[in-house]
Structure formats: structure tokens, C-alpha cells
Design a protein around this motif. Structure first.
Motif, PDB file in Angstrom:
ATOM      1  N   ALA A 101     -17.994 -53.017   0.985  1.00 29.29           N
ATOM      2  CA  ALA A 101     -18.300 -52.326   2.243  1.00 29.29           C
ATOM      3  C   ALA A 101     -17.366 -52.849   3.332  1.00 29.29           C
ATOM      4  N   VAL A 102     -16.358 -52.075   3.662  1.00 29.09           N
ATOM      5  CA  VAL A 102     -15.362 -52.449   4.665  1.00 29.09           C
ATOM      6  C   VAL A 102     -15.791 -51.874   6.011  1.00 29.09           C
ATOM      7  N   LYS A 103     -15.946 -52.733   7.001  1.00 29.60           N
ATOM      8  CA  LYS A 103     -16.289 -52.242   8.336  1.00 29.60           C
ATOM      9  C   LYS A 103     -15.052 -51.670   9.016  1.00 29.60           C
ATOM     10  N   ILE A 104     -15.253 -50.555   9.675  1.00 25.83           N
ATOM     11  CA  ILE A 104     -14.171 -49.871  10.375  1.00 25.83           C
ATOM     12  C   ILE A 104     -14.528 -49.855  11.852  1.00 25.83           C
ATOM     13  N   TRP A 105     -13.756 -50.564  12.644  1.00 22.43           N
ATOM     14  CA  TRP A 105     -14.085 -50.759  14.055  1.00 22.43           C
ATOM     15  C   TRP A 105     -13.351 -49.795  14.977  1.00 22.43           C
ATOM     16  N   GLN A 106     -12.157 -49.394  14.591  1.00 20.10           N
ATOM     17  CA  GLN A 106     -11.398 -48.454  15.412  1.00 20.10           C
ATOM     18  C   GLN A 106     -10.711 -47.448  14.505  1.00 20.10           C
ATOM     19  N   ALA A 107     -10.781 -46.165  14.892  1.00 21.94           N
ATOM     20  CA  ALA A 107     -10.129 -45.117  14.112  1.00 21.94           C
ATOM     21  C   ALA A 107      -9.916 -43.903  15.012  1.00 21.94           C
ATOM     22  N   GLN A 108      -9.021 -43.022  14.593  1.00 18.25           N
ATOM     23  CA  GLN A 108      -8.799 -41.791  15.343  1.00 18.25           C
ATOM     24  C   GLN A 108      -8.574 -40.642  14.376  1.00 18.25           C
ATOM     25  N   ASP A 130     -19.711 -40.992   5.689  1.00 17.68           N
ATOM     26  CA  ASP A 130     -19.596 -39.936   4.685  1.00 17.68           C
ATOM     27  C   ASP A 130     -18.293 -39.191   4.963  1.00 17.68           C
ATOM     28  N   PHE A 131     -17.285 -39.452   4.143  1.00 20.87           N
ATOM     29  CA  PHE A 131     -15.959 -38.894   4.409  1.00 20.87           C
ATOM     30  C   PHE A 131     -15.871 -37.399   4.131  1.00 20.87           C
ATOM     31  N   ALA A 132     -16.963 -36.792   3.668  1.00 22.79           N
ATOM     32  CA  ALA A 132     -17.002 -35.342   3.542  1.00 22.79           C
ATOM     33  C   ALA A 132     -17.194 -34.672   4.906  1.00 22.79           C
ATOM     34  N   LEU A 187      -6.394 -45.877  -3.671  1.00 28.11           N
ATOM     35  CA  LEU A 187      -7.850 -46.028  -3.782  1.00 28.11           C
ATOM     36  C   LEU A 187      -8.562 -44.898  -3.031  1.00 28.11           C
ATOM     37  N   ARG A 188      -9.880 -44.932  -3.129  1.00 30.70           N
ATOM     38  CA  ARG A 188     -10.679 -43.889  -2.480  1.00 30.70           C
ATOM     39  C   ARG A 188     -11.973 -44.491  -1.940  1.00 30.70           C
ATOM     40  N   PHE A 189     -12.302 -44.133  -0.714  1.00 30.30           N
ATOM     41  CA  PHE A 189     -13.577 -44.549  -0.132  1.00 30.30           C
ATOM     42  C   PHE A 189     -14.701 -43.674  -0.697  1.00 30.30           C
ATOM     43  N   ALA A 190     -15.745 -44.321  -1.177  1.00 28.01           N
ATOM     44  CA  ALA A 190     -16.862 -43.585  -1.771  1.00 28.01           C
ATOM     45  C   ALA A 190     -17.680 -42.891  -0.692  1.00 28.01           C
ATOM     46  N   GLY A 192     -17.124 -48.117   5.330  1.00 27.08           N
ATOM     47  CA  GLY A 192     -16.803 -47.276   4.186  1.00 27.08           C
ATOM     48  C   GLY A 192     -16.697 -48.158   2.959  1.00 27.08           C
ATOM     49  N   VAL A 193     -17.183 -47.673   1.833  1.00 26.84           N
ATOM     50  CA  VAL A 193     -17.196 -48.472   0.602  1.00 26.84           C
ATOM     51  C   VAL A 193     -15.996 -48.107  -0.250  1.00 26.84           C
TER      52      VAL A 193
END
Length: 315
Positions: free
Chosen positions: A250-257, A221-223, A312-315, A244-245
Motif C-alpha cells: 500500500a503506497v501512499k500518494i500525497w501529491q498528484a495531478q 480506485d483507478f477505474a 507494474l500495475r496498481f490494483a 494505491g496497492v
């Protein structure tokens, strides 16, 4: 000292290996029944069973240990397992991520001690490693405890702390705790054999419960603040994998900061050779490793070659 071992996944297999290599006699190993796994859904033996069989240890795989089960097959298998336990000589049962509830009838046969991957009483329950990372804990550890009928409520025998590093995922922290648990259970049994293992009741303060991880939790939830999402991504790596969709995918996100940035939650602020940045409720996330359904894990710049995200935007 003769040890019956009960466990199922790799976390438990590490402890079984440690006990075996330390020279403890293991007259029986209990593990869950083989399960379908992999793309072909072929029956797969647990990590514990694989180690036990490779080293000539007797294995039993009851569906349940509850002799009062309403399922006739489960009740019959439980009675057979109890008869087996009562027929062999052993001093203690060591339990690690077994996955079956040990009823009073099992606990009463011989002493039972558990290897638990948290600093009890914090994170009793099924997913202590995931929840510690998700909640932003700065440390975790392993508790060796006496087993009771309550959920991870028994007296503590040994406890050792381990820092949670900024880059730790559930996968990396699992491996550290598994090795720590293996060393600690060997030390605990040696102390027990020498009569030098006093039990300490768990504190009444600070009890938390680590609920089982569900796939439904994996959708981001990007909120939410970027720091919260970054922890969730680490906590859900390798299972179930945060996602994130975007554009219905549905794209899996394995690493982020977490990084500085602002915009509508889910808005892709940057998607170029410098990386992928997505706005959150507070701050932004730089996505470093992603995966499309059926695809491979890819670094952000490689992912963009087959899935442009600009605008684009992730839902």
C-alpha cells in the motif's frame, strides 16, 4: 463578556487563542480526555488543553455531557460537568470541533454558538473540509451559528466565504479556515455584546452531509476518472492519506495531478526520471509525492530509486 470554550483539535485551539488574545475572560475550557498518540502511544493532551494549561485556564475533560448515558461513569462525569457549568458565571459557550454531542440540558444552561468550517447548509457534519475538496467545490468558508440539538441545523449568525485553490489540501485549507474562524468568532462576540448579531435560519435547499472520514476510503480506485482521484488525494492529505496497492504494498500518494494518458486502469504508463504516470478510467495521474510503509515522503524520482514501478500495475 465571559466565554466558556469547548473544543479539542488545532482548529479549535486557533479560535481559543484568538478569543484569549482579544481579551475575553475564559472561566472554563472543556476538551476531550487525553488520548494515546504517537509511536509510543503515550497519553497526549489535545491542542486546546495544551493552550489552556499554558495560559492558566481551568480545564475540564468529561467523557460525556449526556447525563442520561447508560454508562454509569459517563453519566456521572456529565452530571459533574453540568454542575460545574451551573456554578460559574459566563455569558456564552463557544464550541469548535469539540467532538462531544451537546444535549439539550447543556444547551439550556447558556447560549451556545458554534464555529463550523463550511458554508451551511452545505456540509453539515464531521468532515466538511475533506468533503468540500473531494467534491470539487470551488469555495468554502466559515459559519458562526447558534447551536440546536440537530446536527449543524441552527440559525446562522455570521458567514464568510473563502475560495478553494487548485493546490489546496485538507491540511492547507484547514489552516486558512481555522484562522478565519478565529477572527470571525471574535467579531461575532463583539457584535453579540452590542446587540448587533441577528440570527438567520438556514436555507432548506442545498443541505449536504459531510460523513466522517474512514481509512477504508483511502484506497484509490483507478477505474475512476483522474480528476476525481486527484481531488481525493488532496482531500485525504494529511489524513488518512490516499493509497494505491502495487505488488501487494500500500503506497501512499500525497501529491498528484490529472494529465492526459490512456491505458488499463492502474497501469503504470511511465516511471522514469520524468516522473510516474498511472492510467485511470478517464485520463491519467502524474504521481508527484509517494511514501512506502515505514518510509519517508519522497518526490517521484527519489521514490523510484528504491521502488521501481516500470511495468507494474496498481490494483
Amino acid at each position: 463578556m465571559k466565554v466558556v470554550f469547548a473544543g479539542t483539535p488545532e482548529f479549535a485551539a486557533v479560535a481559543l487563542r484568538a478569543l484569549h488574545e482579544a481579551g475575553f475572560e475564559i472561566p472554563l475550557v472543556l476538551t476531550q480526555p487525553d488520548r494515546p498518540a504517537g509511536r509510543g502511544m503515550q497519553l497526549q493532551a489535545s491542542a486546546v488543553k495544551q493552550y489552556a494549561v499554558a495560559h492558566g485556564m481551568p480545564v475540564a475533560q468529561p467523557l460525556s455531557l449526556r447525563t442520561d448515558s447508560k454508562d454509569p461513569q459517563r453519566a456521572e462525569e456529565a452530571r459533574a460537568a453540568h454542575a460545574l457549568l451551573e456554578s460559574i458565571e459566563y455569558d456564552v459557550m463557544v464550541v469548535a470541533a469539540y467532538g462531544l454531542i451537546l444535549p439539550r440540558s447543556t444547551l439550556d444552561i447558556r447560549p451556545c454558538i458554534n464555529i463550523h468550517g463550511s458554508l451551511l447548509p452545505r456540509w453539515r457534519g464531521a468532515a466538511p473540509i475533506h468533503r468540500a475538496i473531494e467534491s470539487g467545490d470551488v469555495e468554502t468558508g466559515v459559519t458562526i451559528m447558534e447551536m440546536e440539538e440537530g446536527l449543524d441545523t441552527g440559525p446562522m449568525l455570521l458567514i464568510e466565504r473563502l475560495p478553494i485553490e487548485d493546490g489546496d489540501t485538507t491540511g492547507s485549507l484547514h489552516d486558512k479556515l481555522a484562522e478565519l474562524g478565529g477572527r470571525m468568532i471574535v467579531a461575532a462576540l463583539r457584535k453579540m455584546g452590542a446587540g448587533e448579531l441577528p440570527a438567520t435560519p438556514q436555507p432548506e435547499q442545498g443541505v449536504t452531509y459531510a460523513a466522517k472520514i474512514s481509512k477504508e476510503e483511502a484506497k484509490l480506485d483507478f477505474a475512476l476518472p483522474a480528476e476525481v482521484l486527484a481531488r481525493k488525494i488532496r482531500a485525504f492529505n494529511p489524513f488518512p492519506g490516499a493509497n494505491g496497492v502495487v505488488e501487494g504494498v500500500a503506497v501512499k500518494i500525497w501529491q498528484a495531478q490529472a494529465v492526459a494518458g490512456s491505458g488499463a486502469p492502474g497501469e503504470v504508463l511511465q516511471a522514469d526520471a520524468q516522473g510516474i504516470v498511472v492510467a485511470c478510467g478517464d485520463g491519467a495521474l502524474r504521481l508527484n509525492e509517494l511514501q512506502k510503509p515505514g518510509g519517508k515522503r519522497l518526490a517521484a524520482t527519489e521514490f523510484l530509486k528504491s521502488f521501481p514501478l516500470a511495468g507494474l500495475r496498481f490494483a
